[in-house]
Design a protein around this motif. Structure first.
Motif, short mmCIF file in Angstrom:
data_model
loop_
_atom_site.label_atom_id
_atom_site.label_comp_id
_atom_site.label_asym_id
_atom_site.label_seq_id
_atom_site.Cartn_x
_atom_site.Cartn_y
_atom_site.Cartn_z
N THR A 1 2.80 -7.92 5.91
CA THR A 1 4.19 -7.85 6.34
C THR A 1 5.08 -8.74 5.47
OG1 THR A 1 3.44 -7.46 8.60
CG2 THR A 1 5.74 -8.09 8.32
N ALA A 2 4.53 -9.87 5.02
CA ALA A 2 5.33 -10.82 4.24
C ALA A 2 5.46 -10.41 2.78
CB ALA A 2 4.71 -12.21 4.33
N VAL A 3 4.39 -9.86 2.20
CA VAL A 3 4.38 -9.58 0.76
C VAL A 3 5.49 -8.64 0.32
CG1 VAL A 3 3.04 -8.45 -1.07
CG2 VAL A 3 1.97 -10.20 0.36
N PRO A 4 5.81 -7.56 1.06
CA PRO A 4 6.93 -6.71 0.63
C PRO A 4 8.25 -7.46 0.48
CG PRO A 4 5.64 -5.57 2.28
CD PRO A 4 5.13 -6.99 2.24
N ASN A 5 8.45 -8.50 1.29
CA ASN A 5 9.68 -9.29 1.16
C ASN A 5 9.65 -10.16 -0.08
OD1 ASN A 5 11.09 -8.55 3.64
ND2 ASN A 5 9.35 -9.49 4.67
N TRP A 6 8.44 -10.57 -0.48
CA TRP A 6 8.32 -11.38 -1.69
C TRP A 6 8.52 -10.53 -2.94
CZ3 TRP A 6 2.94 -13.82 -0.16
CH2 TRP A 6 3.13 -14.63 0.97
N THR A 7 8.00 -9.30 -2.92
CA THR A 7 7.94 -8.48 -4.13
C THR A 7 9.06 -7.45 -4.23
OG1 THR A 7 6.52 -6.82 -3.06
CG2 THR A 7 5.43 -8.70 -4.12
#
Length: 415
Positions: free
Chosen positions: A85-91
């Motif tokens: 869930t967090a990674v899409p916000n990072w990338t």
């Protein structure tokens, strides 16, 4: 500037390009539901084993199976749900969803069946099936971070890799010695480290946003050098705990780490969040970490049972924090108000009581069985309610309302 460990679901996840079931539209949906449901089921099975009603054909001893599944079954599912869930916000890339997400969930399920002895596999094959999940999680996260050129967040692969290695070590230790006493300490230590690192970012951030909305002026202290010192001290202390080093030096170091973590917690103004149970839960959950270190110090001095520390760290810090984060993230990402409600609040209270009763069981030898069974029942009830609440949210979305900028008061909306 994009905040680290932002839990907001990627906006494109709700676009027209995805037409599959809602539960496979983002990582938190299947894995938070699987984690919470499994936490209830696995402890219910453990209670049946404890009381002699059933036996498992697992290659693990009953105790090792129970501990392994709480750490590398439940814990790994929560970590996966958080990261995907967090990674899409990072990338800035679309989230992993649909069939790849379903396939990964099936790999996790295969690991649970294999570890319980429900698949016709030997110990080495069970190891192979069970380790595949965290290996795939790490590989899929690495692919997204590299594709998004988000190099600074590659560091998240370090604890994921260590967690995977800890799972391998758990299996090997159980196969070679018949017990995995070191393996479960390593797994718990890694989860405690993740809570200190991530919790140290999100708890003061959410608290600050909520207090500002309420007009408060005494705000949490932002992450600074003291937080770095607190984490470093705790990591060294955890190494002593994992290696089961006892004596005066270990007692002093573990006790000092506990007091430093307590000081860190007081800087976040948790006492001012009583009117927001969903936020207060995060502070209470983190509070199990300093208490766990103080218990470990007493254990190193030979005063209390080592099992008391295991449950303060495992059931208390890991169990309570993951429940608080899962409920909060699920509500926020599915368009619901960030309000705990009676179900989540009652479940958290039951979970806290379960932890305390399990610790008391290690002190009161006469009534130990009663306390253990009572703690188990409370745990099962707590996670059954959490699973129900999450299930209602992740299988469908409420229409997202346009919120004013001040509505981001809890910190995980509007980012």
């Amino acid at each position: 500037m994009r905040r680290p460990f932002d839990l907001k679901e990627h906006p494109m996840a709700n676009g027209k390009t995805y037409t599959g079931p809602a539960i496979l539209s983002a990582g938190f949906r299947p894995f938070f539901l699987l984690a919470s449901g499994f936490a209830a089921l696995a402890v219910a099975v453990w209670l049946a084993i404890w009381t002699g009603f059933i036996t498992l054909s697992s290659d693990f001893s009953p105790v090792d199976w129970h501990v392994h599944e709480m750490i590398f079954g439940y814990g790994a599912a929560v970590v996966a749900g958080f990261l995907f869930t967090a990674v899409p916000n990072w990338t800035g890339r679309l989230p992993t969803r649909g069939m790849p997400l379903a396939g990964l969930a099936l790999v996790w399920l295969a690991g649970r069946l294999a570890s319980a002895g429900l698949l016709p596999l030997g110990p080495v094959a069970v190891l192979g099936v069970d380790q595949a999940f965290l290996l795939l999680v790490g590989a899929m996260i690495a692919r997204e971070i590299v594709a998004g050129r988000n190099w600074r967040n590659l560091k998240v692969l370090v604890p994921v890799t260590l967690f995977w290695v800890a799972n391998l070590a758990y299996h090997v230790e159980a196969m070679t010695t018949g017990s995995a006493s070191s393996g479960h300490r390593i797994g718990i230590a890694i989860l405690i480290f993740l809570i200190m690192l991530i919790g140290g970012r999100i708890i003061p951030s959410f608290t600050r946003n909520w207090l500002v909305k309420q007009g408060g002026t005494r705000l949490p202290v932002p992450f600074d050098r003291f937080d770095g010192f607190a984490i470093l001290t705790a990591v060294i202390a955890l190494a002593f705990w994992v290696l089961q080093i006892e004596g005066p030096i270990a007692t002093i170091l573990l006790g000092f780490a506990g007091f430093v973590q307590l000081a860190r917690l007081t800087r976040w103004r948790g006492e001012r969040t009583l009117r927001s149970p969903l936020l207060f839960m995060l502070h209470v959950a983190y509070g199990f970490i300093p208490v766990g270190f103080l218990s470990a110090a007493l254990s190193a001095a030979g005063v209390v049972s080592a099992a008391a520390t295991l449950h303060l760290f495992g059931a208390g810090a890991v169990g309570a924090m993951t429940v608080a984060v899962m409920v909060r993230a699920t509500l926020g990402h599915t368009g619901r108000d960030l309000v705990a409600g009676p179900v989540a609040t009652g479940a958290f209270v039951a979970l806290t009581l379960a932890t305390l009763l399990r610790v008391i069981a290690e002190v009161d030898g006469v009534n130990r069985d009663v306390f253990v069974e009572s703690a188990g029942i409370l745990w099962v009830c707590a996670f059954a309610f959490v699973a129900g609440k999450i299930c209602l949210a992740v299988t469908s979305d409420k229409p997202r309302r346009k919120r004013p900028s001040s509505a981001a008061g809890h910190g995980d909306q509007g980012r």
